[in-house]
Each structure stands twice: as structure tokens, then as C-alpha cells.
Design a protein around this motif. Structure first.
Motif, PDB file in Angstrom:
ATOM      1  N   GLY A 101     -35.375  52.861  63.115  1.00 47.67           N
ATOM      2  CA  GLY A 101     -36.567  52.005  63.104  1.00 47.67           C
ATOM      3  C   GLY A 101     -37.764  52.726  62.517  1.00 47.67           C
ATOM      4  O   GLY A 101     -38.499  52.171  61.689  1.00 47.67           O
ATOM      5  N   GLU A 102     -37.982  53.984  62.938  1.00 46.34           N
ATOM      6  CA  GLU A 102     -39.084  54.762  62.389  1.00 46.34           C
ATOM      7  C   GLU A 102     -38.893  54.989  60.892  1.00 46.34           C
ATOM      8  O   GLU A 102     -39.838  54.861  60.099  1.00 46.34           O
ATOM      9  CB  GLU A 102     -39.181  56.113  63.092  1.00 46.34           C
ATOM     10  N   ALA A 103     -37.669  55.295  60.500  1.00 38.31           N
ATOM     11  CA  ALA A 103     -37.385  55.500  59.081  1.00 38.31           C
ATOM     12  C   ALA A 103     -37.683  54.234  58.279  1.00 38.31           C
ATOM     13  O   ALA A 103     -38.241  54.290  57.178  1.00 38.31           O
ATOM     14  CB  ALA A 103     -35.923  55.905  58.899  1.00 38.31           C
ATOM     15  N   GLY A 104     -37.327  53.087  58.841  1.00 40.55           N
ATOM     16  CA  GLY A 104     -37.579  51.822  58.163  1.00 40.55           C
ATOM     17  C   GLY A 104     -39.055  51.522  58.023  1.00 40.55           C
ATOM     18  O   GLY A 104     -39.494  50.986  56.990  1.00 40.55           O
ATOM     19  N   ARG A 105     -39.832  51.883  59.039  1.00 43.57           N
ATOM     20  CA  ARG A 105     -41.278  51.636  58.956  1.00 43.57           C
ATOM     21  C   ARG A 105     -41.904  52.507  57.867  1.00 43.57           C
ATOM     22  O   ARG A 105     -42.757  52.043  57.108  1.00 43.57           O
ATOM     23  CB  ARG A 105     -41.936  51.903  60.320  1.00 43.57           C
ATOM     24  N   GLN A 106     -41.477  53.763  57.795  1.00 40.96           N
ATOM     25  CA  GLN A 106     -41.999  54.629  56.740  1.00 40.96           C
ATOM     26  C   GLN A 106     -41.550  54.146  55.359  1.00 40.96           C
ATOM     27  O   GLN A 106     -42.318  54.177  54.400  1.00 40.96           O
ATOM     28  CB  GLN A 106     -41.534  56.065  56.977  1.00 40.96           C
ATOM     29  N   LEU A 107     -40.319  53.696  55.277  1.00 37.43           N
ATOM     30  CA  LEU A 107     -39.815  53.179  54.010  1.00 37.43           C
ATOM     31  C   LEU A 107     -40.571  51.920  53.608  1.00 37.43           C
ATOM     32  O   LEU A 107     -40.873  51.706  52.429  1.00 37.43           O
ATOM     33  CB  LEU A 107     -38.318  52.887  54.130  1.00 37.43           C
ATOM     34  N   GLY A 108     -40.901  51.095  54.598  1.00 35.64           N
ATOM     35  CA  GLY A 108     -41.637  49.867  54.325  1.00 35.64           C
ATOM     36  C   GLY A 108     -42.992  50.135  53.701  1.00 35.64           C
ATOM     37  O   GLY A 108     -43.424  49.409  52.789  1.00 35.64           O
ATOM     38  N   VAL A 109     -43.673  51.182  54.165  1.00 40.73           N
ATOM     39  CA  VAL A 109     -44.971  51.553  53.591  1.00 40.73           C
ATOM     40  C   VAL A 109     -44.814  51.903  52.116  1.00 40.73           C
ATOM     41  O   VAL A 109     -45.581  51.449  51.258  1.00 40.73           O
ATOM     42  CB  VAL A 109     -45.591  52.734  54.367  1.00 40.73           C
ATOM     43  N   ARG A 110     -43.789  52.714  51.801  1.00 41.75           N
ATOM     44  CA  ARG A 110     -43.558  53.108  50.421  1.00 41.75           C
ATOM     45  C   ARG A 110     -43.163  51.914  49.554  1.00 41.75           C
ATOM     46  O   ARG A 110     -43.580  51.811  48.391  1.00 41.75           O
ATOM     47  CB  ARG A 110     -42.476  54.174  50.367  1.00 41.75           C
ATOM     48  N   LEU A 111     -42.373  51.014  50.123  1.00 37.60           N
ATOM     49  CA  LEU A 111     -41.933  49.855  49.345  1.00 37.60           C
ATOM     50  C   LEU A 111     -43.078  48.885  49.066  1.00 37.60           C
ATOM     51  O   LEU A 111     -43.109  48.242  48.010  1.00 37.60           O
ATOM     52  CB  LEU A 111     -40.791  49.132  50.072  1.00 37.60           C
ATOM     53  N   LYS A 112     -44.021  48.786  49.982  1.00 35.58           N
ATOM     54  CA  LYS A 112     -45.204  47.958  49.716  1.00 35.58           C
ATOM     55  C   LYS A 112     -45.989  48.535  48.541  1.00 35.58           C
ATOM     56  O   LYS A 112     -46.470  47.790  47.680  1.00 35.58           O
ATOM     57  CB  LYS A 112     -46.090  47.886  50.963  1.00 35.58           C
ATOM     58  N   GLU A 113     -46.096  49.858  48.490  1.00 35.63           N
ATOM     59  CA  GLU A 113     -46.782  50.505  47.360  1.00 35.63           C
ATOM     60  C   GLU A 113     -46.019  50.255  46.069  1.00 35.63           C
ATOM     61  O   GLU A 113     -46.618  49.954  45.032  1.00 35.63           O
ATOM     62  CB  GLU A 113     -46.896  52.009  47.628  1.00 35.63           C
ATOM     63  N   TRP A 114     -44.689  50.384  46.130  1.00 30.67           N
ATOM     64  CA  TRP A 114     -43.861  50.152  44.941  1.00 30.67           C
ATOM     65  C   TRP A 114     -44.018  48.722  44.443  1.00 30.67           C
ATOM     66  O   TRP A 114     -44.221  48.490  43.240  1.00 30.67           O
ATOM     67  CB  TRP A 114     -42.402  50.437  45.266  1.00 30.67           C
ATOM     68  N   ALA A 115     -43.945  47.757  45.345  1.00 30.65           N
ATOM     69  CA  ALA A 115     -44.048  46.345  44.953  1.00 30.65           C
ATOM     70  C   ALA A 115     -45.415  46.059  44.327  1.00 30.65           C
ATOM     71  O   ALA A 115     -45.516  45.327  43.340  1.00 30.65           O
ATOM     72  CB  ALA A 115     -43.807  45.446  46.161  1.00 30.65           C
ATOM     73  N   SER A 116     -46.461  46.644  44.893  1.00 32.44           N
ATOM     74  CA  SER A 116     -47.806  46.443  44.347  1.00 32.44           C
ATOM     75  C   SER A 116     -47.933  47.082  42.965  1.00 32.44           C
ATOM     76  O   SER A 116     -48.450  46.457  42.026  1.00 32.44           O
ATOM     77  CB  SER A 116     -48.840  47.041  45.304  1.00 32.44           C
ATOM     78  N   ASP A 117     -47.426  48.305  42.824  1.00 31.21           N
ATOM     79  CA  ASP A 117     -47.521  49.006  41.546  1.00 31.21           C
ATOM     80  C   ASP A 117     -46.741  48.291  40.445  1.00 31.21           C
ATOM     81  O   ASP A 117     -47.159  48.267  39.282  1.00 31.21           O
ATOM     82  CB  ASP A 117     -46.982  50.437  41.676  1.00 31.21           C
ATOM     83  N   GLN A 118     -45.590  47.710  40.816  1.00 29.15           N
ATOM     84  CA  GLN A 118     -44.711  47.065  39.838  1.00 29.15           C
ATOM     85  C   GLN A 118     -45.023  45.580  39.633  1.00 29.15           C
ATOM     86  O   GLN A 118     -44.405  44.919  38.800  1.00 29.15           O
ATOM     87  CB  GLN A 118     -43.243  47.215  40.275  1.00 29.15           C
ATOM     88  N   GLY A 119     -45.950  45.046  40.422  1.00 26.50           N
ATOM     89  CA  GLY A 119     -46.275  43.633  40.315  1.00 26.50           C
ATOM     90  C   GLY A 119     -45.158  42.729  40.815  1.00 26.50           C
ATOM     91  O   GLY A 119     -44.997  41.597  40.348  1.00 26.50           O
ATOM     92  N   VAL A 120     -44.394  43.237  41.789  1.00 24.49           N
ATOM     93  CA  VAL A 120     -43.266  42.478  42.345  1.00 24.49           C
ATOM     94  C   VAL A 120     -43.730  41.684  43.560  1.00 24.49           C
ATOM     95  O   VAL A 120     -44.311  42.246  44.490  1.00 24.49           O
ATOM     96  CB  VAL A 120     -42.118  43.425  42.738  1.00 24.49           C
TER      97      VAL A 120
END
Length: 223
Positions: free
Chosen positions: A7-26
Motif C-alpha cells: 500500500g505504501e509503495a502504491g501511494r509513492q508510485l501514485g505520486v510519481r505517476l501523477k507527475e508523469w501523466a501531467s508531464d506527458q499530457g495524459v
């Protein structure tokens, strides 16, 4: 380094994925977990992105007598994808592994029916798809999953894991458009080594999580 639990790993991954989606316009990517261990990780990531969660069932093919040692994987009704170098080093042929493949195929079908029921598989054509697992060791199941999905024409295909073996992460870059891996420790050893709590995820937990986090997958938002 490492994580307390998935669960903790997923929350940290979620933060990074939000940044990725924003950077890529996804916008509104589809998150697909590789069960069972990838489900609690992907659930947190999907909630961070505000999107539904779904699963793609893949099964590792293990050595005869040593099932924990993966030398290939299967997804859906695709032919098995073997690690050719491993087969050559071990002096094994695909014919020798027919029994292992049949057993894993049966288990794959059981789990797919159990997790999905009569829910249709999502249409991924022209969508951004994020494949999530709890870690990347040999990469056998992730590679099979990515190749299975790439044939369906996604707009973008991302592999996301909290931790992975550096050499495997490097090898997998040719299988996906992007890879997000939070930690690549040089002394990797095994996925479970980097979690304080790495208890096996049960079928019941998978089903409960999917019921809580999954949503309509028939919409085709822009990816």
C-alpha cells in the motif's frame, strides 16, 4: 530504501505517476494490475490518478521442480513467451515444459474468471495504459503482459513498479513507451527483500480491492 508494504509503495508510485501523466499530457489513463501482488499497489496508484482499476492476469512459467524460478510467462490465450537464454543455459526445450504451461494456463483461466466474472475486458486501443506490479525481478510476466497489450494498439504503454532489478529495468525499456521504477537497488536480490511486509495477496483481497476501486471501463477517454 524499501517500503513498509504494498500500500505504501502504491501511494509513492501514485505520486510519481501523477507527475508523469501531467508531464506527458495524459488524461484518464487505464491502470491494469498484474495480480495478485500488483493489485494493492495499483489500487493506490489508480486512486491517486482518479481512474478505475482493472487487471491483466499473467502467469509465470517455472522450472520443473522449481516453480519459483521463472523461465517464461503466459497471458490470455497467447503462446508462452520463454526466456530463450535461460532455456539454452539449462538445456531445456519447450516440449519439456508442456506440462508446466498447461498447469499455468488452467490457473490463469481460473483467476481470470474469478477476478473478472462476466465483466468485459477493457478496450485499450488508442488509450494510455499503465501496467503495475509490485516489483520487477526477471521481467518474465511483465514482458509477456506488455507484448500482449502492445498488439492491441494502445496510444501509450507504461510499466510502473516500485522496485526493480536495474538490469531488468534496462532490458524492459524496449518493451514499453515509458517505465517508472521508484527504486533500482544494485543489490536487488528479490522483490520481497524490499518490503517489510510481503505477505501473499489472496484471491479474496484481489476481488475486494477490485470491487472497491474498479469502475466503468467502457468509456474511451482521451489518452
Amino acid at each position: 530504501m524499501g517500503f513498509r508494504h504494498r500500500g505504501e509503495a502504491g501511494r509513492q508510485l501514485g505520486v510519481r505517476l501523477k507527475e508523469w501523466a501531467s508531464d506527458q499530457g495524459v488524461r484518464q489513463p487505464l491502470v491494469l494490475a498484474l495480480p495478485r501482488g500488483g493489485v494493492p499497489v495499483a489500487a493506490e496508484a489508480a486512486q491517486a490518478l482518479g481512474v478505475p482499476l482493472d487487471v491483466l492476469v499473467a502467469r509465470k512459467i517455472g522450472l520443473p521442480g522449481r516453480p519459483e524460478t521463472g523461465i517464461g510467462a503466459i497471458v490470455g490465450e497467447d503462446p508462452p513467451l520463454f526466456d530463450r537464454r535461460a532455456l539454452e543455459m539449462l538445456g531445456l526445450s519447450e516440449d519439456r515444459l508442456v506440462g508446466e504451461v498447461a498447469r499455468e494456463r488452467a490457473e490463469l483461466r481460473r483467476r481470470a474468471l474469478l477476478y473478472r466474472g462476466d465483466r468485459p475486458t477493457p478496450d485499450i486501443e488508442d488509450r494510455a495504459v499503465i501496467v503495475v506490479d509490485d516489483g520487477l525481478a526477471t521481467g518474465a510476466t511483465a514482458r509477456a503482459a506488455l507484448r500482449h497489450l502492445s498488439r492491441q494498439g494502445p496510444a501509450r504503454l507504461l510499466l510502473a513498479v516500485p522496485v526493480g532489478a536495474p538490469e531488468t529495468v534496462a532490458e524492459m525499456r524496449s518493451e514499453a513507451d515509458d517505465i517508472v521504477c521508484l527504486q533500482q537497488p544494485p543489490d536487488f536480490r528479490a522483490v520481497g527483500f524490499w518490503y517489510d511486509d510481503f505477505e501473499q495477496v489472496s484471491d479474496e483481497e484481489v476481488i475486494e480491492t477490485l470491487n472497491e476501486v474498479s469502475g466503468p471501463t467502457s468509456d474511451r477517454p482521451e489518452g
